[in-house]
Design a protein around this motif. Structure first.
Motif, mmCIF file in Angstrom:
data_model
loop_
_atom_site.group_PDB
_atom_site.id
_atom_site.type_symbol
_atom_site.label_atom_id
_atom_site.label_comp_id
_atom_site.label_asym_id
_atom_site.label_seq_id
_atom_site.Cartn_x
_atom_site.Cartn_y
_atom_site.Cartn_z
ATOM 1 N N ALA A 1 -1.830 -14.031 0.051
ATOM 2 C CA ALA A 1 -2.630 -14.071 1.276
ATOM 3 C C ALA A 1 -3.824 -13.124 1.313
ATOM 4 O O ALA A 1 -4.698 -13.276 2.171
ATOM 5 N N PHE A 2 -3.877 -12.152 0.401
ATOM 6 C CA PHE A 2 -4.965 -11.168 0.437
ATOM 7 C C PHE A 2 -5.838 -11.281 -0.811
ATOM 8 O O PHE A 2 -5.329 -11.483 -1.926
ATOM 9 N N HIS A 3 -7.149 -11.154 -0.609
ATOM 10 C CA HIS A 3 -8.092 -11.326 -1.721
ATOM 11 C C HIS A 3 -7.894 -10.220 -2.756
ATOM 12 O O HIS A 3 -7.796 -9.041 -2.400
ATOM 13 N N PRO A 4 -7.838 -10.576 -4.052
ATOM 14 C CA PRO A 4 -7.577 -9.570 -5.087
ATOM 15 C C PRO A 4 -8.681 -8.526 -5.251
ATOM 16 O O PRO A 4 -8.425 -7.417 -5.714
ATOM 17 N N ASP A 5 -9.919 -8.871 -4.854
ATOM 18 C CA ASP A 5 -11.031 -7.929 -4.999
ATOM 19 C C ASP A 5 -11.216 -7.047 -3.769
ATOM 20 O O ASP A 5 -11.438 -5.841 -3.878
ATOM 21 N N THR A 6 -11.161 -7.653 -2.585
ATOM 22 C CA THR A 6 -11.472 -6.930 -1.350
ATOM 23 C C THR A 6 -10.236 -6.451 -0.599
ATOM 24 O O THR A 6 -10.332 -5.542 0.223
ATOM 25 N N GLY A 7 -9.094 -7.097 -0.835
ATOM 26 C CA GLY A 7 -7.894 -6.746 -0.086
ATOM 27 C C GLY A 7 -7.876 -7.329 1.310
ATOM 28 O O GLY A 7 -6.951 -7.078 2.090
ATOM 29 N N GLU B 1 0.825 -1.210 0.000
ATOM 30 C CA GLU B 1 0.000 0.000 0.000
ATOM 31 C C GLU B 1 0.859 1.259 0.000
ATOM 32 O O GLU B 1 0.522 2.254 -0.654
ATOM 33 N N SER B 2 1.991 1.238 0.715
ATOM 34 C CA SER B 2 2.900 2.388 0.722
ATOM 35 C C SER B 2 3.483 2.617 -0.662
ATOM 36 O O SER B 2 3.577 3.760 -1.131
ATOM 37 N N SER B 3 3.856 1.523 -1.309
ATOM 38 C CA SER B 3 4.432 1.639 -2.651
ATOM 39 C C SER B 3 3.415 2.205 -3.633
ATOM 40 O O SER B 3 3.755 3.005 -4.509
ATOM 41 N N ARG B 4 2.161 1.787 -3.485
ATOM 42 C CA ARG B 4 1.109 2.295 -4.374
ATOM 43 C C ARG B 4 0.903 3.799 -4.205
ATOM 44 O O ARG B 4 0.498 4.480 -5.150
ATOM 45 N N HIS B 5 1.191 4.292 -3.005
ATOM 46 C CA HIS B 5 1.034 5.723 -2.743
ATOM 47 C C HIS B 5 2.346 6.494 -2.929
ATOM 48 O O HIS B 5 2.409 7.695 -2.662
ATOM 49 N N GLY B 6 3.378 5.769 -3.364
ATOM 50 C CA GLY B 6 4.657 6.426 -3.611
ATOM 51 C C GLY B 6 5.402 6.857 -2.370
ATOM 52 O O GLY B 6 6.220 7.784 -2.410
ATOM 53 N N THR B 7 5.120 6.181 -1.245
ATOM 54 C CA THR B 7 5.777 6.558 0.022
ATOM 55 C C THR B 7 6.520 5.357 0.605
ATOM 56 O O THR B 7 6.205 4.895 1.704
ATOM 57 N N VAL B 8 7.478 4.836 -0.148
ATOM 58 C CA VAL B 8 8.241 3.676 0.303
ATOM 59 C C VAL B 8 9.133 4.060 1.482
ATOM 60 O O VAL B 8 9.814 5.096 1.438
ATOM 61 N N PRO B 9 9.140 3.261 2.569
ATOM 62 C CA PRO B 9 9.983 3.574 3.731
ATOM 63 C C PRO B 9 11.456 3.679 3.346
ATOM 64 O O PRO B 9 11.931 2.926 2.494
ATOM 65 N N PRO B 10 12.176 4.600 3.940
ATOM 66 C CA PRO B 10 13.612 4.761 3.641
ATOM 67 C C PRO B 10 14.373 3.460 3.896
ATOM 68 O O PRO B 10 14.090 2.731 4.852
ATOM 69 N N GLY B 11 15.337 3.153 3.021
ATOM 70 C CA GLY B 11 16.151 1.952 3.189
ATOM 71 C C GLY B 11 15.564 0.724 2.525
ATOM 72 O O GLY B 11 16.175 -0.354 2.523
ATOM 73 N N THR B 12 14.370 0.854 1.962
ATOM 74 C CA THR B 12 13.728 -0.279 1.285
ATOM 75 C C THR B 12 14.380 -0.511 -0.068
ATOM 76 O O THR B 12 14.667 0.441 -0.799
ATOM 77 N N ASN B 13 14.609 -1.795 -0.422
ATOM 78 C CA ASN B 13 15.140 -2.095 -1.751
ATOM 79 C C ASN B 13 14.086 -2.811 -2.587
ATOM 80 O O ASN B 13 13.028 -3.227 -2.074
ATOM 81 N N GLN B 14 14.345 -2.972 -3.868
ATOM 82 C CA GLN B 14 13.362 -3.537 -4.790
ATOM 83 C C GLN B 14 13.025 -4.983 -4.454
ATOM 84 O O GLN B 14 11.875 -5.408 -4.591
ATOM 85 N N GLU B 15 14.027 -5.758 -4.002
ATOM 86 C CA GLU B 15 13.783 -7.154 -3.654
ATOM 87 C C GLU B 15 12.788 -7.273 -2.506
ATOM 88 O O GLU B 15 11.944 -8.175 -2.487
ATOM 89 N N GLN B 16 12.856 -6.361 -1.558
ATOM 90 C CA GLN B 16 11.903 -6.366 -0.442
ATOM 91 C C GLN B 16 10.487 -6.074 -0.925
ATOM 92 O O GLN B 16 9.523 -6.687 -0.459
ATOM 93 N N LEU B 17 10.375 -5.151 -1.878
ATOM 94 C CA LEU B 17 9.059 -4.827 -2.422
ATOM 95 C C LEU B 17 8.488 -6.010 -3.194
ATOM 96 O O LEU B 17 7.296 -6.320 -3.095
ATOM 97 N N LEU B 18 9.327 -6.685 -3.966
ATOM 98 C CA LEU B 18 8.864 -7.836 -4.741
ATOM 99 C C LEU B 18 8.441 -8.978 -3.813
ATOM 100 O O LEU B 18 7.445 -9.660 -4.080
ATOM 101 N N TYR B 19 9.181 -9.160 -2.729
ATOM 102 C CA TYR B 19 8.813 -10.199 -1.759
ATOM 103 C C TYR B 19 7.509 -9.837 -1.062
ATOM 104 O O TYR B 19 6.643 -10.701 -0.845
ATOM 105 N N ALA B 20 7.359 -8.569 -0.722
ATOM 106 C CA ALA B 20 6.123 -8.119 -0.086
ATOM 107 C C ALA B 20 4.930 -8.330 -1.012
ATOM 108 O O ALA B 20 3.858 -8.771 -0.567
#
Length: 306
Positions: free
Chosen positions: A77-83, A51-70
């Motif tokens: 684990a989360f429903h694609p329609d309801t979240g 959700e942070s990435s979608r809003h363009g507010t990635v926490p400092p120190g985050t790398n791309q591999e962490q985002l892909l894993y997230a």
């Protein structure tokens, strides 16, 4: 040096979804059984990161591999329609361990009526939970409809299994081992359409490439649900058709007769979004889309469920 990820689009598919290999890698990624063991805290972290990435507010120190894993954890684990967070047993990442266990026991304990009744009931309860968990949330289903679907599918599976078991007594032994597959296939043909009948009645949402809703289509629902039924049966086929042949031969060997208590665990171990052309939709929906978008759109997209 810190990389700027504020413009990173986390919803862009990691692999090319226009190719079979790309789609295969995507589904292998989100159905990884290991994700079913991830803690609730880690899943909450994954949702926060997405959700942070979608809003363009990635926490400092985050790398791309962490985002892909997230994103992998989020999609698993989360429903694609309801979240909303899905229950563990109903997630597709639990299909391998859960399906292996139930399939192995159905194939092992098929000779007596109590065993057939119990394991077919367990299997249909598992299927009902999976169907509900992965339902198309845009087409809600009532508790009454869920109960009717569950009992109808269970009754169909039991009637098929018990009826074929009686017939199989006069047939070669291998035929009796295939009865569980016939029961599973028959139940899927009933359970999935009934569980998702609202989609067949009212249609499902179809969108353009950018997820903008264009209308609701019953034809898209029929196509999507039909593919789910076929895929469920196809996924069960290799293990439930080939494994009985293997076990039929193995059980004749001398050493296998000495370790009968291991037959069930052995069988357990061995059992180891959609695009549609606009021309396939209802005429009135085609006219509505063309009136708003002209000939700019050739395809629509919808969630066929799992």
């Amino acid at each position: 040096m810190e990389v700027d990820l504020s413009s990173f689009n986390i919803d862009t598919p990691r692999w090319d979804q226009s190719t079979f290999l790309g789609r295969l890698k995507h589904f292998f990624n989100i159905t990884d059984p290991r994700t079913a063991l991830v803690s609730e805290q880690t899943l909450d972290w994954a949702k926060m990161m997405v959700e942070s990435s979608r809003h363009g507010t990635v926490p400092p120190g985050t790398n791309q591999e962490q985002l892909l894993y997230a994103k992998k954890l989020y999609d698993s684990a989360f429903h694609p329609d309801t979240g909303e967070k899905m229950n563990v047993i109903g997630r597709m990442s639990f299909q391998v361990p859960g399906g292996m266990a139930i399939t192995g026991f159905m194939l092992q304990f098929y000779r007596t009526v109590p065993a057939v009744v119990f394991w077919q009931w367990v299997n249909q309860s598992f299927n009902a939970l999976v169907n509900y968990t992965n339902r198309n949330a845009a087409s809600p289903i009532s508790v009454r409809q869920m109960v009717v679907s569950y009992f109808t599918a269970t009754s169909t599976a039991l009637a098929t299994a018990l009826g074929l078991n009686m017939y199989a007594k006069k047939a070669p032994p291998l035929v009796a081992r295939w009865v569980p597959f016939a029961a599973v296939a028959a139940a899927n043909c009933v359970n999935i359409p009934m569980m998702r009948q609202q989609e067949l009645i009212h249609g499902i949402s179809v969108t353009d490439r950018n997820s903008r809703e264009l209308g609701h289509s019953r034809k898209a629902a029929v196509i999507g649900i039909s593919q789910v039924v076929i895929s469920r049966i196809t996924m069960a086929a290799p293990g439930m058709i080939l494994l009985p042949i293997l076990m039929e031969r193995l059980e004749k060997l001398a050493f296998m007769k000495k370790i009968q208590f291991l037959h069930a665990p052995l069988q357990v171990m061995l059992a180891g979004g959609f695009e549609l052309a606009i021309s396939c939709l209802e005429p009135e929906l085609q006219d509505s889309i063309k009136a708003k978008h002209g000939d700019l759109l050739s395809y629509v997209y919808f969630n066929k469920g799992l």
